[in-house]
Every structure is written in structure tokens, then in C-alpha cells.
Scaffold this motif. Structure first.
Motif, short mmCIF file in Angstrom:
data_model
loop_
_atom_site.label_atom_id
_atom_site.label_comp_id
_atom_site.label_asym_id
_atom_site.label_seq_id
_atom_site.Cartn_x
_atom_site.Cartn_y
_atom_site.Cartn_z
N ARG A 1 53.47 53.25 38.83
CA ARG A 1 54.06 54.59 38.75
C ARG A 1 53.45 55.56 39.76
N VAL A 2 52.22 55.32 40.18
CA VAL A 2 51.54 56.19 41.14
C VAL A 2 50.89 55.33 42.21
N VAL A 3 51.27 55.56 43.47
CA VAL A 3 50.72 54.80 44.60
C VAL A 3 49.99 55.76 45.53
N VAL B 1 50.44 60.52 48.24
CA VAL B 1 50.62 60.08 46.87
C VAL B 1 52.12 59.98 46.62
N LEU B 2 52.58 58.80 46.24
CA LEU B 2 53.99 58.56 45.93
C LEU B 2 54.10 58.21 44.46
N GLU B 3 55.13 58.74 43.79
CA GLU B 3 55.35 58.45 42.38
C GLU B 3 56.79 58.01 42.15
N ARG B 4 56.99 57.30 41.06
CA ARG B 4 58.33 56.85 40.72
C ARG B 4 59.22 58.06 40.46
N GLY B 5 60.38 58.08 41.12
CA GLY B 5 61.30 59.19 40.95
C GLY B 5 62.30 58.93 39.82
N ILE B 6 62.91 60.01 39.34
CA ILE B 6 63.87 59.88 38.24
C ILE B 6 65.16 60.63 38.50
N THR B 7 65.18 61.51 39.49
CA THR B 7 66.37 62.32 39.74
C THR B 7 67.09 61.84 41.00
#
Length: 417
Positions: free
Chosen positions: A184-186, A218-224
Motif C-alpha cells: 500500500r505504501v512504496v 512516496v507512492l500509495e495505492r490510489g482509490i479515485t
């Protein structure tokens, strides 16, 4: 107007294979950079060139490159003095500099800034990806050492070693991990010291282009829907001679020491042609670059990557807010815009969308795009909702791009202060 595409309407790209892209919902939530405090001015390289029989002034290099100084670590300044002589001008120490600063130190500092801007702590990171074209950490790797020093969990930590486009490979790898796994967080880090580790300082035509530094994402899983991103990479080893580098193996060490000694002796005798001959003949341990070919090939590959991803996203050139290329030099940055306009019909305002911070830092290889993004944030050139393309091309010959919609950072003030 958004552009529709079919398999029959792709332009005749020279490099990129259009159907090898990744589409995933990913959000950029953190950025960071770390720049050392020492400096090398153009007077140093003019001194070297003149001593080798090619008279130059520092202003000649500034006029040719737009670069007046590059930031480096204290240990790099010491290396320059050992090679060029203690009387060499243009080597500026900072009394506040960390004397033994390493690539890991720079990478950790950049990562800490990125995590702070995202409002994240190290134990929340699910994956670390590191990139470098100038490190010598075989094992443990940069990623593993950054993971340890930050205090991350014993998570996946991968390192990509290679030229300036490894950063786009890292971005695509992160997007795929976020889309297909429980990650979820890279955290992505890039740390570079090309001028000290990958080119010979006496190869002044190349070494004067580089600085040192690190950057992090920092990249995170998106939802929109606004988190939809696109990434692509390609490799063409037929073009390897454009940018070539082979690391030394143990069996090569004795010969390398001998060649280095010959180069130094020729430098001390002001035998420039012999130095050039040795650098060209014995490339092991030092990068070689065909400047003319790089100027021809790198902008072409980067422009193709931008164009193909905008087509995949059905995004018109007018809707793209900024293009932040690898900062190889200002001429190459400008040429990316020219190729887009001349070969792919992009509008005349495309050049105004290009970010160019080469004159402030020099070529930082894999770290250059992240450093440029931080500078854009500080100058308020990054606005939420803006589409941004990050193309790169580097040794091997490797090329790629990440296209995303910037949504802002939770604590951008930590980068502006």
C-alpha cells in the motif's frame, strides 16, 4: 480534446513499444531531496582542460552548458584535489558539510523528507525501491541499507542499478506492486555521485556535466479516478554504445590501477591527447558517452514515451500541465519539446511546459527528476489536479516515463521551509 487510439493509429515510434505499458491507480503522496553542501565551479574544469592542452575559461563552460557550479560531497572535493592537485581552483568546501557523507546518507535524508511530506512513518512503508548508476553496494544494497537506517520493517527492498532511466523503471515497478499485491505504501529513493564514482574527473568533457544528490518519492495505492496513472519503459541494447559503463571486477583491479597511474602521469605532463587515448581505450570502470548520439537519441526516446502515455490516457497535449524530463542538460530538455512538436504534432506552447533545473544542479542521473519536482513545488509550479509526465533516457540504452495527476502532499511545508 482527448485523443482516441487504436492499434492501427500509432505513430511510427523508433524506440517505444506502445502496448507494454502499465495502468494503475497510484497517488504520489511524498517527495524529498538531499543536496550536498560542497561545490565545484567551472574554474576547476577550465584548469584541468587548460593543463591538458585545451585552453578554456570557466565562462566558456557556463556559456556552453548554462551550469556555473555543481553541488558535491566533501569526499568528492578531496578526490578532485588528489587527482588535479591541491592548487586546483574552483573547489569550495562548506564548513557545515558532513565530511564522510555517503550515497546512503543522502538517500536516507531524501527519504526522511519524502515520508514527512506524506505524513508517513518508516514502519508504514511496505516496499523500498532504490536506484543508482553510481553506487558500489553489491550486498547489502542501497535499498536494504536505507531500509535499515530508516527503521523500516524487514520488507521487500529492491535495487535497480543502471543509467538515468532506472527511476522510471522504479516508478513502473511500484505501480505494478501497488496494483497487484498487498503493498500500500512504496518508498523510492535515488542517490547519485556520478562525478566521483562513474566518470573520470580528468574526462572533463563529461565530468563537468554532473552533480551529486538524492531524491525520494512516496507512492500509495490510489482509490479515485484522479489516481489513474500510466507507466512505460523500454530497452534497446543495440544503442549501448551511446552510453556505456562496466563496473570493475576483482580480476580487473590490477590493470585499472596501472591505467589510472598512466592517466595521472600524462595529466601531470600536460599530455592531453594521451589522456584522451587512455580514457577512450580502457573504459572499464568509467562511463563513456557519445554526446552527439545522446543528443539525437535521448530526446527522441523521451518524447515518444510522453506521447504514447498521453495517448493511452486519452489525454490531449493541452491537458498535460508539465513535462519534467531527466535533467541531462538544458539542450536535451529543450529538444524533447521540439521532437513532440515537430514529429507528433504537439502545440507550440509545449516548450513552456518543460521543467529545466539543470543550471542549478547539473546532471543528477536517476535523482534528477525528483530534485526537479521538489524545486517545482517550492516555486509553486505544482498544482493539485495537474497532469505531469516524467520521461527519462539513460545508459544501455534505456528509456521510460510515468504519467500521473498530482493531487498535492499532506505536508508540503516541510519541503518549502
Amino acid at each position: 480534446m482527448r485523443r482516441d487510439i487504436t492499434a492501427d493509429t500509432w505513430p511510427a515510434y523508433r524506440y517505444i513499444v506502445p502496448d507494454t505499458y502499465t495502468q494503475a491507480k497510484v497517488r504520489l503522496t511524498g517527495l524529498g531531496s538531499s543536496i550536498p553542501k560542497g561545490m565545484i565551479t567551472n574554474d576547476f574544469f577550465a584548469y584541468i582542460a587548460t593543463r591538458l592542452g585545451y585552453p578554456r575559461k570557466g565562462t566558456d563552460f557556463e556559456r556552453a552548458t548554462g551550469l556555473s557550479a555543481r553541488c558535491v560531497r566533501s569526499c568528492t572535493l578531496e578526490q578532485c584535489r588528489r587527482i588535479a592537485g591541491t592548487d586546483a581552483p574552483g573547489l569550495i568546501d562548506d564548513p557545515m558539510a558532513f565530511h564522510d557523507e555517503s550515497l546512503i546518507d543522502m538517500a536516507v535524508a531524501a527519504a526522511q523528507h519524502a515520508l514527512a511530506s506524506a505524513g508517513r512513518e518508516a514502519p508504514e512503508v511496505d516496499m523500498v525501491i532504490a536506484t543508482s548508476s553510481s553506487d558500489n553496494y553489491i550486498f547489502p544494497t542501497i535499498a536494504g541499507l536505507v531500509q535499515r537506517q530508516l527503521g523500516c520493517r524487514s520488507i521487500r527492498a529492491s535495487t535497480l542499478k543502471g543509467g538515468c532511466a532506472c527511476i522510471t523503471e522504479a516508478l513502473q515497478m511500484a505501480a505494478e506492486a501497488l496494483a497487484t499485491s498487498n503493498v500500500r505504501v512504496v518508498l523510492i529513493v535515488a542517490a547519485e555521485a556520478v562525478i566521483a564514482n562513474s566518470v573520470h574527473i580528468l574526462d572533463w568533457r563529461s565530468s563537468l556535466l554532473f552533480g551529486e544528490g538524492a531524491s525520494a518519492f512516496v507512492l500509495e495505492r490510489g482509490i479515485t479516478q484522479g489516481d489513474e496513472t500510466y507507466a512505460i519503459n523500454g530497452y534497446n541494447a543495440h544503442q549501448a554504445e551511446v552510453l556505456w559503463y562496466q563496473a570493475l571486477l576483482h580480476k580487473d583491479a590490477r590493470e585499472a590501477v596501472n591505467i589510472d597511474q598512466q592517466i595521472l602521469e600524462m595529466y601531470q605532463k600536460s599530455c592531453g591527447e594521451q589522456v584522451d587515448h587512455l580514457l577512450a581505450k580502457y573504459r572499464m570502470g568509467y562511463a563513456s558517452m557519445s554526446g552527439k548520439r545522446v543528443y539525437e537519441d535521448a530526446p527522441q526516446a523521451m518524447a515518444e514515451c510522453v506521447d504514447v502515455l498521453c495517448r493511452h490516457a486519452h489525454l490531449s497535449p493541452e491537458e498535460l500541465g508539465s513535462i519534467v524530463p531527466h535533467q541531462a542538460n538544458s539542450r536535451i530538455v529543450r529538444r524533447v519539446g521540439e521532437v513532440l512538436m515537430l514529429e507528433y504534432g504537439w502545440p507550440g506552447n509545449t516548450s513552456g511546459k518543460l521543467a529545466d533545473y539543470f543550471c542549478s544542479y547539473g546532471n543528477l542521473s536517476n535523482a534528477s527528476i525528483g530534485v526537479a519536482l521538489v524545486e517545482m513545488l517550492r516555486s509553486q509550479r505544482l498544482q493539485p489536479g495537474q497532469w505531469i509526465a516524467l520521461p527519462a533516457a539513460g545508459g544501455g540504452f534505456h528509456y521510460g516515463c510515468w504519467l500521473f495527476q498530482y493531487q498535492g502532499l499532506k505536508h508540503s511545508e516541510v519541503l518549502v521551509a
